[in-house]
Design a protein around this motif. Structure first.
Motif, PDB file in Angstrom:
ATOM      1  N   GLN A  12      -4.528 -14.798   3.274  1.00 37.73           N
ATOM      2  CA  GLN A  12      -3.565 -13.709   3.103  1.00 37.73           C
ATOM      3  C   GLN A  12      -2.150 -14.243   3.260  1.00 37.73           C
ATOM      4  O   GLN A  12      -1.862 -15.047   4.142  1.00 37.73           O
ATOM      5  CB  GLN A  12      -3.817 -12.586   4.132  1.00 37.73           C
ATOM      6  CG  GLN A  12      -2.904 -11.371   3.913  1.00 37.73           C
ATOM      7  CD  GLN A  12      -3.132 -10.257   4.933  1.00 37.73           C
ATOM      8  OE1 GLN A  12      -4.148 -10.236   5.612  1.00 37.73           O
ATOM      9  NE2 GLN A  12      -2.189  -9.344   5.040  1.00 37.73           N
ATOM     10  N   GLY A  19       1.553 -12.184   3.157  1.00 38.23           N
ATOM     11  CA  GLY A  19       2.133 -10.868   2.969  1.00 38.23           C
ATOM     12  C   GLY A  19       1.027  -9.883   2.653  1.00 38.23           C
ATOM     13  O   GLY A  19       0.001  -9.869   3.345  1.00 38.23           O
ATOM     14  N   GLU A  20       1.202  -9.127   1.615  1.00 36.05           N
ATOM     15  CA  GLU A  20       0.180  -8.133   1.306  1.00 36.05           C
ATOM     16  C   GLU A  20      -0.886  -8.649   0.342  1.00 36.05           C
ATOM     17  O   GLU A  20      -1.824  -7.932   0.009  1.00 36.05           O
ATOM     18  CB  GLU A  20       0.849  -6.875   0.754  1.00 36.05           C
ATOM     19  CG  GLU A  20       1.657  -6.168   1.843  1.00 36.05           C
ATOM     20  CD  GLU A  20       2.413  -4.949   1.325  1.00 36.05           C
ATOM     21  OE1 GLU A  20       2.431  -4.754   0.088  1.00 36.05           O
ATOM     22  OE2 GLU A  20       2.966  -4.208   2.154  1.00 36.05           O
ATOM     23  N   PRO A  50       5.719 -13.385  10.288  1.00 33.29           N
ATOM     24  CA  PRO A  50       6.709 -14.078   9.457  1.00 33.29           C
ATOM     25  C   PRO A  50       7.558 -14.999  10.332  1.00 33.29           C
ATOM     26  O   PRO A  50       7.818 -14.690  11.498  1.00 33.29           O
ATOM     27  CB  PRO A  50       7.578 -12.950   8.909  1.00 33.29           C
ATOM     28  CG  PRO A  50       6.853 -11.685   9.193  1.00 33.29           C
ATOM     29  CD  PRO A  50       5.927 -11.929  10.314  1.00 33.29           C
ATOM     30  N   THR A 102      11.315 -13.952   4.847  1.00 37.18           N
ATOM     31  CA  THR A 102      10.127 -14.720   5.226  1.00 37.18           C
ATOM     32  C   THR A 102       8.932 -13.779   5.236  1.00 37.18           C
ATOM     33  O   THR A 102       9.090 -12.566   5.095  1.00 37.18           O
ATOM     34  CB  THR A 102      10.297 -15.353   6.627  1.00 37.18           C
ATOM     35  OG1 THR A 102      10.465 -14.298   7.587  1.00 37.18           O
ATOM     36  CG2 THR A 102      11.492 -16.296   6.667  1.00 37.18           C
ATOM     37  N   VAL A 103       7.732 -14.341   5.444  1.00 35.18           N
ATOM     38  CA  VAL A 103       6.539 -13.506   5.336  1.00 35.18           C
ATOM     39  C   VAL A 103       5.413 -14.077   6.208  1.00 35.18           C
ATOM     40  O   VAL A 103       5.393 -15.274   6.488  1.00 35.18           O
ATOM     41  CB  VAL A 103       6.107 -13.422   3.836  1.00 35.18           C
ATOM     42  CG1 VAL A 103       5.608 -14.780   3.334  1.00 35.18           C
ATOM     43  CG2 VAL A 103       5.038 -12.348   3.637  1.00 35.18           C
ATOM     44  N   GLY A 104       4.509 -13.208   6.630  1.00 35.50           N
ATOM     45  CA  GLY A 104       3.379 -13.622   7.454  1.00 35.50           C
ATOM     46  C   GLY A 104       2.189 -14.069   6.628  1.00 35.50           C
ATOM     47  O   GLY A 104       2.229 -14.043   5.396  1.00 35.50           O
ATOM     48  N   ALA A 105       1.127 -14.477   7.307  1.00 31.90           N
ATOM     49  CA  ALA A 105      -0.052 -14.995   6.597  1.00 31.90           C
ATOM     50  C   ALA A 105      -1.272 -14.986   7.512  1.00 31.90           C
ATOM     51  O   ALA A 105      -1.151 -14.843   8.733  1.00 31.90           O
ATOM     52  CB  ALA A 105       0.214 -16.409   6.103  1.00 31.90           C
ATOM     53  N   VAL A 106      -2.438 -15.133   6.884  1.00 26.99           N
ATOM     54  CA  VAL A 106      -3.684 -15.308   7.637  1.00 26.99           C
ATOM     55  C   VAL A 106      -4.369 -16.587   7.156  1.00 26.99           C
ATOM     56  O   VAL A 106      -4.511 -16.800   5.946  1.00 26.99           O
ATOM     57  CB  VAL A 106      -4.646 -14.112   7.453  1.00 26.99           C
ATOM     58  CG1 VAL A 106      -5.987 -14.378   8.138  1.00 26.99           C
ATOM     59  CG2 VAL A 106      -4.018 -12.830   8.007  1.00 26.99           C
TER      60      VAL A 106
END
Lengths: 339, 339, 339, 339
Positions: D158, D160-161, D281, D185-189
């Protein structure tokens, strides 16, 4: 499994072999905000190197310590303080003759058997040089202790069969030269004294002050015995003589005598902590010795090069260093005794 | 902070006060599948209780141990083995007279200062009785060691000024009765021997076999000194005499002498591990003693009741127990040295 | 190897199997001088037992806790606090049918393979009941935290596919009864909140506040996920949205939002610590299941007796207890950051 | 207090700040006799540096690792393996603008409050760069695991979305470039998979395999969530669906499904260990942000320089490294389960 780490709150992890790239350590848990006086550290390393009790100069020669982390603008930040001391360009080839031979009373045989491999050059991990990081960590601990009024002192009280309340450097040199002339080595006893110790250091049941101190001292190469207060002498005493009577000295409770060596029930009582550490003779004697090689064949070993005759005087700052580390550790741990 | 836990792979956590509800322990890391012989555990407790070296009978009296967990159909399951020994109905009221007095060379003063509170009855956590869990854990360790051919032995080699290669029970009783008559107490030295030790036990640098053994022994109440091999005697020796020559004995490398006491470079070399522990006289002498009370006022203390004259013979199984725990721990840890 | 011990300064060692003699623990490092309110401990055990969020009464029924050590006249003494909870007279014979069968998604198979032996009765060491000692230690920690103004709260925010900001007991019962009727079980999410946390708790690099909290929560039976602050939701966010802007609120620096969940860089920032723990459905469904026996033969398992439908509400006090232990531990450790 | 050390048998101690002299570590407990392939270590560092999943070349550029100890003729000796990675000549002056400002969602504020001092350059000890030693230790662990047939794999599932079963590098770059363009910036899995895991790894009760794995993963900068097997999804499931049925597959017992993620009762069951780690993020967005300075005055922060948009792909080898360390540690610990 962390066997190269010592301490609970103030922890030192050491690494390095005698003739590897470097020897060093990582101090985890050093309190933050301490302005380190690096000359004090160099002084201790110089004492260890030269065997002088009071270094006159702090020469920036090897063993120069390089700090890698944990300091900011000269102050400790609370993060790990890593440091290293480069080994000089030792040639492993100098050790070809002991590569396949087990030197008597050295760690060669036991390391080989334990790990199936060993760095034989200069004794590898078994070398006394691997204790240098303790001198560095101890110098830092000493500085913090000094700010609390605590002092670590030591003296050489026995060399071979000669005993003293504390030999001078000249006396030490005189005695050792005799054994050097005879191409032999000799054992010694070092006394450590921790002064102005707060009451209440040490944790029951297995982290008694003197139990952890004993572990520390027995970690020093060639150490074969540890005692606190009257120590082995106490075995020959009567309780009516050995007991330390409490007295009220102007509002402060302390003991009239100090047979206990500053520790009762494993916890410091405010008197000086006094302990002795016995060291065996250095095993590298300059005489032919019978031994076996790695295949088990009998062989005669003749050790080359120049070796120390006795662990003293060079081990003295080591004893102080470990005593300082133990004391500081317990000072930090004591903070957790109450909320 | 886990100061009541000892061991790395085979760990014992102890709890309990002399006159609390119970004393006990939790063993974490005991290998699974061991069929425990509880009579061996009772035997060791009986030795500790009666001071007999060889218990003739295993009476199911206090100190009877109750196991609470970690066993299934008599075998260890690998999960924590908890056990307790109930304290008999001791009356705290018996201790009213020492409630506010610091007994000389006991832990009263240091516990009070450290924690601001103490369980004074029978010495509370400072009582030698709190080491009972070590006897239990040690008996389990001994049983596992025995299955590997390893044996722990011990002897009393000094009481007061009298020395021996190992006093008999009758000799011990004869010496002690003299001090008992004089309403005094006396110190002693106990020798421990670990036989058939595998090569390679002990971990550098701070978990050297004898460093951890020293910590263990110095955790025993009244211990004031520890030495391995020649110990303090080594300080008076020459290297040419103290070194242990390697020989090939029918294919097995071992040492001709054992001045090292079975440990070189902190690692066992396969010879017997031989060590001495020095104990001070029991501080509870049956004579009036000067001391201070909790307010610092001078007072005279007269200790009531019946007390031991010396830690021996009752401390002997304790020394063996801790030696067994240390040995087993290092046997387990050694499994991690290679993949 | 101490895997049954949790905590660094405030340490709990647990022991016991579901159907052994007793379940219990030893707390080492509890600060001295705390007057324990045992009714608070009983309350937490009652919450855990009944699943009520607010116990109306403190019935002195099982699970009654017996304290064995570490308390004197109701106060903590700084020495280990041991306690036990007797198991009721469970009959091992009730478990004959699962003795040789591996229940799906239980610990039967893994324990058997790991240790070669297992106490199968009631799940042995794998039973959720073995977490009772955490409830006791947590209740003590909570009491100490309360004296510092720190509060631990929790709520059930998801059961199966239903979500809420916090289900009431009645709502929980309504949802669970549906699954009970269908002879099935269901998972859930519990949210924990630690309020009034001091700034500066947590230690870099591997003892970050939320890393140790995660370890604690994942130690609870059936826990399969942990998240702090926005958690998995943060993976879907932008930095410009997720960042917590610092503001000066009347002299106190805090953050306008709390996407971080009270922890930045592993250290608490003074905002509420908010975390979620995901639990899988209880594996004991009341339906026939295919599995294998200890010889590997396929068999059909029908679980007998009455089992919970979901870990909530009974797991809720467990989550709080472990959060309290972690918080108190870090408060004590923080004392060592400065001299 | 050893918070910078991770592992029980295979232990890593890390040190270093982003802009200090060096970053490094000490591995204690690495099994002896392993011939290290340094190119594998360089490969992992290169993956971490470039963010490539498969490094084509092993360029000997920074971050070049220098080994200081613990190796002899290329093999591990069982003694501590120390290593360091020099920091390039970063100028602390570049960080004057953040010296007195608390960057939102960074560790600036918490370190300052905790220690009263902080190395602000490049984030100091709070920088993700301080995890480099884990990559080195993990690469060594991976090599040892590979010799046992165990493999560590990972994928980005993952950003972002957007979700995937595993984004390709090109896909990752495509998504990230969008956020880079928006100066956000953006998050992740990240998903980790440990394949060919032996049955029986993990220790009850607090060192469950997934509990220690959770601690490890939550130690990674920006990690906000951890889950194993079905994880948070399990909260929405029924037991009849979530349970993993045991089957006999040609003599080997395994499970038909793997909702458990390879761990039951905290112990590996031989199926793949599958886990997810959620990352927030990166807080360094290239947009003006409101915050406060060290005196609490409101200020606007504009972060200079080039920063990553997301922890992926560079965090991926970190996840693998820590998973490898945990797995190897438990393999060594398992050796102690039986005598």
């Amino acid at each position: 499994m962390n066997s190269n780490t010592f301490g609970t709150a103030f922890c030192l992890t050491t690494f390095g072999e005698s003739h590897g790239a470097a020897i060093g350590g990582v101090i985890d848990g050093c309190p933050a905000g301490i302005l380190l006086d690096k000359s004090l550290i160099e002084n201790e390393l110089e004492r260890r190197k030269s065997g002088k009790n009071n270094a006159m100069s702090t020469r920036k020669e090897p063993d120069a310590v390089e700090f890698l982390s944990g300091l900011f603008e000269g102050r400790t930040t609370g993060t790990p303080i890593a440091f290293l001391i480069r080994n000089k360009d030792a040639k492993t080839s100098d050790y070809e003759n002991i590569k396949n031979v087990f030197r008597p009373s050295h760690a060669d045989f036991t390391y080989q058997e334990k790990y199936g491999i060993r760095d034989y050059a200069g004794g590898g991990r078994g070398s006394a040089r691997t204790l240098l990081p303790c001198v560095v960590a101890g110098a830092i601990a000493k500085q913090i202790l000094a700010s609390q009024g605590i002092e670590i002192a030591s003296s050489v009280v026995q060399i071979g069969e000669e005993k003293s309340e504390g030999f001078s450097n000249d006396e030490i040199e005189r005695i050792l030269s005799r054994f050097r002339d005879e191409r032999d080595t000799v054992g010694a006893v070092v006394r450590g004294t921790i002064k102005n110790v707060p009451v209440g250091l040490g944790e029951p049941a297995f982290m008694k002050f003197h139990a952890v101190l004993a572990q520390a001292m027995m970690s020093i190469n060639a150490a074969k015995g540890f005692e606190i207060g009257e120590g082995f002498n106490a075995a020959g005493m009567r309780g009516s003589v050995c007991n330390d009577e409490f007295v009220n000295d102007g509002g402060r409770i302390h003991t009239k005598t100090n047979h206990s060596g500053g520790v009762q029930g494993g916890i410091t009582n405010g008197e000086d902590v006094v302990f002795n550490v016995a060291f065996k003779p250095i095993p590298s004697v300059m005489q032919p010795q019978q031994t076996v090689d790695i295949q088990g064949n009998p062989t005669t070993l003749e050790i080359q090069g120049r070796h120390d005759v006795c662990v003293v005087p060079r081990v003295v700052p080591m004893v102080e260093a470990l005593a300082a580390m133990v004391t500081l550790d317990f000072i930090l741990l004591k903070k957790c005794n109450k909320i």
